[in-house]
Design a protein around this motif. Structure first.
Motif, mmCIF file in Angstrom:
data_model
loop_
_atom_site.group_PDB
_atom_site.id
_atom_site.type_symbol
_atom_site.label_atom_id
_atom_site.label_comp_id
_atom_site.label_asym_id
_atom_site.label_seq_id
_atom_site.Cartn_x
_atom_site.Cartn_y
_atom_site.Cartn_z
ATOM 1 N N VAL A 193 85.070 -11.751 -2.722
ATOM 2 C CA VAL A 193 84.509 -12.814 -3.557
ATOM 3 C C VAL A 193 82.987 -12.784 -3.498
ATOM 4 O O VAL A 193 82.300 -12.897 -4.532
ATOM 5 C CB VAL A 193 85.046 -14.188 -3.101
ATOM 6 N N GLN A 194 82.437 -12.631 -2.301
ATOM 7 C CA GLN A 194 80.979 -12.600 -2.151
ATOM 8 C C GLN A 194 80.371 -11.399 -2.890
ATOM 9 O O GLN A 194 79.349 -11.531 -3.582
ATOM 10 C CB GLN A 194 80.606 -12.540 -0.662
ATOM 11 N N LEU A 195 81.015 -10.240 -2.751
ATOM 12 C CA LEU A 195 80.520 -9.059 -3.464
ATOM 13 C C LEU A 195 80.632 -9.235 -4.970
ATOM 14 O O LEU A 195 79.767 -8.784 -5.728
ATOM 15 C CB LEU A 195 81.304 -7.816 -3.027
ATOM 16 N N GLY A 196 81.710 -9.886 -5.410
ATOM 17 C CA GLY A 196 81.883 -10.112 -6.842
ATOM 18 C C GLY A 196 80.743 -10.928 -7.432
ATOM 19 O O GLY A 196 80.221 -10.600 -8.508
ATOM 20 N N LEU A 202 78.063 -9.481 -10.079
ATOM 21 C CA LEU A 202 77.951 -10.160 -11.372
ATOM 22 C C LEU A 202 76.500 -10.475 -11.693
ATOM 23 O O LEU A 202 76.042 -10.253 -12.825
ATOM 24 C CB LEU A 202 78.784 -11.446 -11.350
ATOM 25 N N ARG A 203 75.768 -10.972 -10.715
ATOM 26 C CA ARG A 203 74.352 -11.273 -10.942
ATOM 27 C C ARG A 203 73.563 -10.000 -11.217
ATOM 28 O O ARG A 203 72.724 -9.955 -12.125
ATOM 29 C CB ARG A 203 73.777 -12.004 -9.721
ATOM 30 N N VAL A 204 73.828 -8.969 -10.420
ATOM 31 C CA VAL A 204 73.108 -7.701 -10.613
ATOM 32 C C VAL A 204 73.433 -7.108 -11.984
ATOM 33 O O VAL A 204 72.544 -6.653 -12.708
ATOM 34 C CB VAL A 204 73.465 -6.708 -9.492
ATOM 35 N N VAL A 238 86.216 -5.588 10.880
ATOM 36 C CA VAL A 238 86.365 -4.915 9.585
ATOM 37 C C VAL A 238 87.792 -5.070 9.067
ATOM 38 O O VAL A 238 88.015 -5.413 7.890
ATOM 39 C CB VAL A 238 85.989 -3.421 9.710
ATOM 40 N N LEU A 239 88.766 -4.835 9.931
ATOM 41 C CA LEU A 239 90.169 -4.976 9.514
ATOM 42 C C LEU A 239 90.472 -6.409 9.107
ATOM 43 O O LEU A 239 91.212 -6.648 8.140
ATOM 44 C CB LEU A 239 91.087 -4.537 10.653
ATOM 45 N N ARG A 240 89.910 -7.363 9.817
ATOM 46 C CA ARG A 240 90.159 -8.763 9.483
ATOM 47 C C ARG A 240 89.598 -9.118 8.108
ATOM 48 O O ARG A 240 90.255 -9.780 7.303
ATOM 49 C CB ARG A 240 89.541 -9.663 10.550
ATOM 50 N N HIS A 241 88.380 -8.668 7.825
ATOM 51 C CA HIS A 241 87.765 -8.967 6.534
ATOM 52 C C HIS A 241 88.494 -8.257 5.388
ATOM 53 O O HIS A 241 88.655 -8.834 4.304
ATOM 54 C CB HIS A 241 86.293 -8.561 6.542
ATOM 55 N N LEU A 242 88.920 -7.036 5.620
ATOM 56 C CA LEU A 242 89.568 -6.270 4.560
ATOM 57 C C LEU A 242 91.027 -6.667 4.356
ATOM 58 O O LEU A 242 91.608 -6.348 3.317
ATOM 59 C CB LEU A 242 89.480 -4.774 4.872
ATOM 60 N N SER A 243 91.603 -7.349 5.317
ATOM 61 C CA SER A 243 93.006 -7.751 5.171
ATOM 62 C C SER A 243 93.180 -8.847 4.123
ATOM 63 O O SER A 243 94.236 -8.946 3.501
ATOM 64 C CB SER A 243 93.553 -8.228 6.521
ATOM 65 N N ASP A 244 92.157 -9.662 3.916
ATOM 66 C CA ASP A 244 92.228 -10.728 2.902
ATOM 67 C C ASP A 244 90.845 -10.911 2.298
ATOM 68 O O ASP A 244 90.162 -11.910 2.545
ATOM 69 C CB ASP A 244 92.727 -12.025 3.544
ATOM 70 N N PRO A 245 90.395 -9.956 1.486
ATOM 71 C CA PRO A 245 89.006 -9.984 1.021
ATOM 72 C C PRO A 245 88.719 -11.004 -0.081
ATOM 73 O O PRO A 245 87.550 -11.283 -0.352
ATOM 74 C CB PRO A 245 88.788 -8.559 0.497
ATOM 75 N N PHE A 246 89.741 -11.561 -0.706
ATOM 76 C CA PHE A 246 89.500 -12.441 -1.857
ATOM 77 C C PHE A 246 89.928 -13.883 -1.595
ATOM 78 O O PHE A 246 90.183 -14.629 -2.535
ATOM 79 C CB PHE A 246 90.230 -11.893 -3.092
ATOM 80 N N HIS A 247 89.994 -14.288 -0.353
ATOM 81 C CA HIS A 247 90.358 -15.676 -0.080
ATOM 82 C C HIS A 247 89.182 -16.597 -0.375
ATOM 83 O O HIS A 247 88.022 -16.195 -0.293
ATOM 84 C CB HIS A 247 90.819 -15.830 1.375
ATOM 85 N N ASP A 248 89.501 -17.829 -0.719
ATOM 86 C CA ASP A 248 88.474 -18.831 -1.023
ATOM 87 C C ASP A 248 88.948 -20.166 -0.457
ATOM 88 O O ASP A 248 89.750 -20.870 -1.056
ATOM 89 C CB ASP A 248 88.250 -18.929 -2.533
ATOM 90 N N ARG A 249 88.402 -20.507 0.723
ATOM 91 C CA ARG A 249 88.826 -21.730 1.392
ATOM 92 C C ARG A 249 87.685 -22.736 1.502
ATOM 93 O O ARG A 249 87.642 -23.541 2.425
ATOM 94 C CB ARG A 249 89.366 -21.408 2.789
#
Length: 294
Positions: free
Chosen positions: A101-104, A108-110, A81-92
């Protein structure tokens, strides 16, 4: 001694339940297959245990859990959880996007499909609610289309639209229409006749009567339909993204399962639940604001 408020009491009970669940989780995942037993297993048996979520000690990487199939301990899950929340908007790249990014993409679709459903369902629900004749005429079609699973529309959407993201929006639209439509029609039809008679006596225009008399009276019921629709939409988009792939929290969950990372799968499940709760609570708060208490 002052008695604690009901809210404090409920929070305390919730904390105790959470502590008990964590204790059970820790106890069930604290022991694994011993190294000696692991050495006696064939590669096929090790792989079978991994698929069952019972990775032997030493099987899989001990890093971020991306390749570990064993059911995680609470501490491993917390680190993920800490790892995912430390950089939630990376796109590699296509298979390495942050949870934000995934939630966004999912939201957006919903949001797009839900907004389109509002534009169709609420005006049409007004018309149906104000016209018994039209209600009887359209009711058979609504009753036939309403029980159809939203995902049953996905093959047809993919064939006609030929775009996975747009198909997901269409599925959200089609699943959000019916609860809003039915609840709007019910709320409009249930407006007190006395209020409508007063409006007619004062020779209020139809548009003004709809906006200032019918809409405020039916608003709680309309928002109930919107709240139900949003809950269904959030359920459906996760399943739709698991089918079509690409981006979104559903794709993230399925991709992590293919990587045999139960830690990330659990994180995705928790994220889906928390976002769904926040969406539901938002509509509940809005519904409370428009509800008139006599």
């Amino acid at each position: 001694m002052r008695k604690a408020s009901p809210r404090i009491q409920s929070l305390a009970i919730s904390a105790v339940i959470l502590a008990c669940l964590l204790a059970v989780w820790s106890g069930l995942t604290g022991s694994g297959t011993t190294p000696a037993a692991t050495a006696a297993l064939t590669p096929e048996q090790v792989e079978y245990l991994q698929l069952l979520g019972k990775a032997p000690d030493g099987a899989g990487s001990a890093g971020d859990g991306a390749g570990k199939a064993g059911f995680p301990t609470p501490s491993e899950f917390g680190r993920a959880v800490l790892r995912h929340l430390s950089d939630p908007f990376h796109d590699r790249g296509p298979n390495d996007k942050g949870i934000g990014v995934q939630l966004g993409w999912s939201l957006l679709r919903v949001g797009t499909g839900f907004a389109l459903a509002c534009l169709v369902a609420i005006p049409l629900g007004f018309v149906i609610g104000m016209s018994p004749l039209l209600h009887r005429a359209l009711d058979p079609f609504i009753q036939v289309l309403k029980p159809i699973s939203p995902l049953a529309w996905m093959p047809l959407a993919l064939y006609t639209i030929k775009d996975s993201s747009a198909s997901g929006i269409f599925v959200i639209f089609i699943c959000s229409v019916w609860p809003m439509l039915v609840n709007t029609a019910f709320g409009v039809a249930g407006v007190k006749r006395d209020w409508l008679n007063v409006a007619s006596t004062l020779e209020v225009s139809p548009l003004r009567k709809a906006l200032q008399v019918i809409l405020p009276a039916a608003a709680p019921t309309i928002l109930t339909g919107m709240r139900i629709s949003m809950g269904i939409a959030w359920l459906v988009i996760v399943a739709a993204e698991m089918l079509v792939g690409g981006t979104g929290i559903g794709y993230f969950l399925w991709n992590e399962w293919n990587n045999l990372s139960l830690t990330n799968v659990l994180f995705a499940i928790l994220t889906i639940g928390l976002v769904g709760m926040l969406l539901d609570q938002s509509f509940a708060a809005l519904q409370k604001k428009v509800t008139y208490v006599e």
